[in-house]
Design a protein around this motif. Structure first.
Motif, PDB file in Angstrom:
ATOM      1  N   GLY A  86       0.790  -1.217   0.000  1.00 11.51           N
ATOM      2  CA  GLY A  86       0.000   0.000   0.000  1.00 11.51           C
ATOM      3  C   GLY A  86       0.823   1.268   0.000  1.00 11.51           C
ATOM      4  N   ALA A  87       2.153   1.127   0.073  1.00 10.70           N
ATOM      5  CA  ALA A  87       3.012   2.316   0.105  1.00 10.70           C
ATOM      6  C   ALA A  87       3.119   2.983  -1.265  1.00 10.70           C
ATOM      7  N   GLY A  88       2.783   2.252  -2.330  1.00 10.48           N
ATOM      8  CA  GLY A  88       2.838   2.829  -3.667  1.00 10.48           C
ATOM      9  C   GLY A  88       4.147   2.588  -4.397  1.00 10.48           C
ATOM     10  N   LYS A  89       4.815   1.485  -4.096  1.00 14.87           N
ATOM     11  CA  LYS A  89       6.117   1.187  -4.705  1.00 14.87           C
ATOM     12  C   LYS A  89       6.010   1.054  -6.222  1.00 14.87           C
ATOM     13  N   ASP A  90       5.042   0.270  -6.679  1.00 10.56           N
ATOM     14  CA  ASP A  90       4.908   0.053  -8.123  1.00 10.56           C
ATOM     15  C   ASP A  90       4.496   1.330  -8.850  1.00 10.56           C
ATOM     16  N   SER A  91       3.635   2.120  -8.220  1.00  9.16           N
ATOM     17  CA  SER A  91       3.232   3.390  -8.840  1.00  9.16           C
ATOM     18  C   SER A  91       4.429   4.317  -8.980  1.00  9.16           C
ATOM     19  N   LEU A  92       5.259   4.348  -7.957  1.00  4.79           N
ATOM     20  CA  LEU A  92       6.456   5.184  -7.991  1.00  4.79           C
ATOM     21  C   LEU A  92       7.414   4.718  -9.076  1.00  4.79           C
ATOM     22  N   LEU A  93       7.633   3.404  -9.164  1.00  2.61           N
ATOM     23  CA  LEU A  93       8.535   2.874 -10.188  1.00  2.61           C
ATOM     24  C   LEU A  93       7.998   3.137 -11.597  1.00  2.61           C
ATOM     25  N   ARG A  94       6.683   3.034 -11.771  1.00  4.44           N
ATOM     26  CA  ARG A  94       6.098   3.320 -13.087  1.00  4.44           C
ATOM     27  C   ARG A  94       6.365   4.766 -13.502  1.00  4.44           C
ATOM     28  N   ARG A  95       6.220   5.698 -12.553  1.00  7.21           N
ATOM     29  CA  ARG A  95       6.434   7.100 -12.885  1.00  7.21           C
ATOM     30  C   ARG A  95       7.897   7.368 -13.214  1.00  7.21           C
ATOM     31  N   VAL A  96       8.805   6.773 -12.455  1.00  8.29           N
ATOM     32  CA  VAL A  96      10.232   6.925 -12.759  1.00  8.29           C
ATOM     33  C   VAL A  96      10.523   6.354 -14.142  1.00  8.29           C
TER      34      VAL A  96
END
Length: 202
Positions: free
Chosen positions: A28-38
């Protein structure tokens, strides 16, 4: 992950000169969302690689990965197809052995990993940047509840596990992912450039 008992031998055997950026944190921390944006911001950058994980779970809207049955996963593992792997919550996760060649070629590999493998990764690779992505408990709970993913298991148990993620965890960077995804991506990229400029051709 196996680790050589001989420190000098282990140091000589570490894979480089590239780097592994190991992103970890509670569900729920948003790791995958963060990696997608990077990744979106670095689509044309030859120095950075974003491998997909192989997971023994069906693909969902909340996580991008390749799917394998437990039997397929075990066959890939037995044939040396994974650089490293782990199991969690009754599932198996693996990163393809090809990332070792990317790191030998001097690239930066960024991936979402379990915090449990970070000590072993530091023994295997010459340059590891461990990044903890986190958020307050109420934010994590709201995000997990919104998923409604049956394979995640009991929400209260997952929250209890999330509360322990940072215990005794040796990380190089902490990102509290409560702002915009762009803010988190900027923090991560700035930290990588400051740490890896002398190592990689950024």
């Amino acid at each position: 992950m196996s680790v050589s008992p001989n420190p000098d031998r282990a140091l000589q055997a570490r894979i480089g000169p590239g780097a592994l950026v190991a992103v970890c944190g509670p569900s729920g921390a948003g790791k995958d969302s963060l990696l997608r944006r990077v990744q979106e911001r670095n689509n044309d950058a030859a120095w950075i690689v974003f491998p997909r994980r192989t997971v023994t779970r069906l693909v969902s809207d909340f996580e991008e990965h390749d799917t394998a049955t437990p039997e397929e996963f075990d066959r890939t593992l037995a044939s040396g197809g994974f650089a490293f792997w782990w199991d969690a919550h009754g599932l198996k996760y693996g990163l393809a052995a090809s990332i070792d060649e990317d790191i030998r070629a001097g690239r930066c590999v960024m991936c979402n990993v379990s915090r449990t493998v970070i000590p072993g990764l530091r023994h295997k690779y010459s340059h590891v940047v461990a990044v903890l992505v986190t958020a307050p408990q109420d934010v994590l709970q709201a995000r997990l509840a919104a998923r409604g993913r049956a394979t995640d298991g009991d929400l209260s148990q997952r929250m209890a596990r999330s509360a322990k993620v940072s215990d005794n965890l040796d990380v190089d960077l902490v990102i509290e992912n409560t702002g915009s995804i762009d803010d988190g991506a900027r923090q991560l990229l700035d930290a990588l450039e400051s740490r890896l400029t002398s190592t990689l051709k950024i």
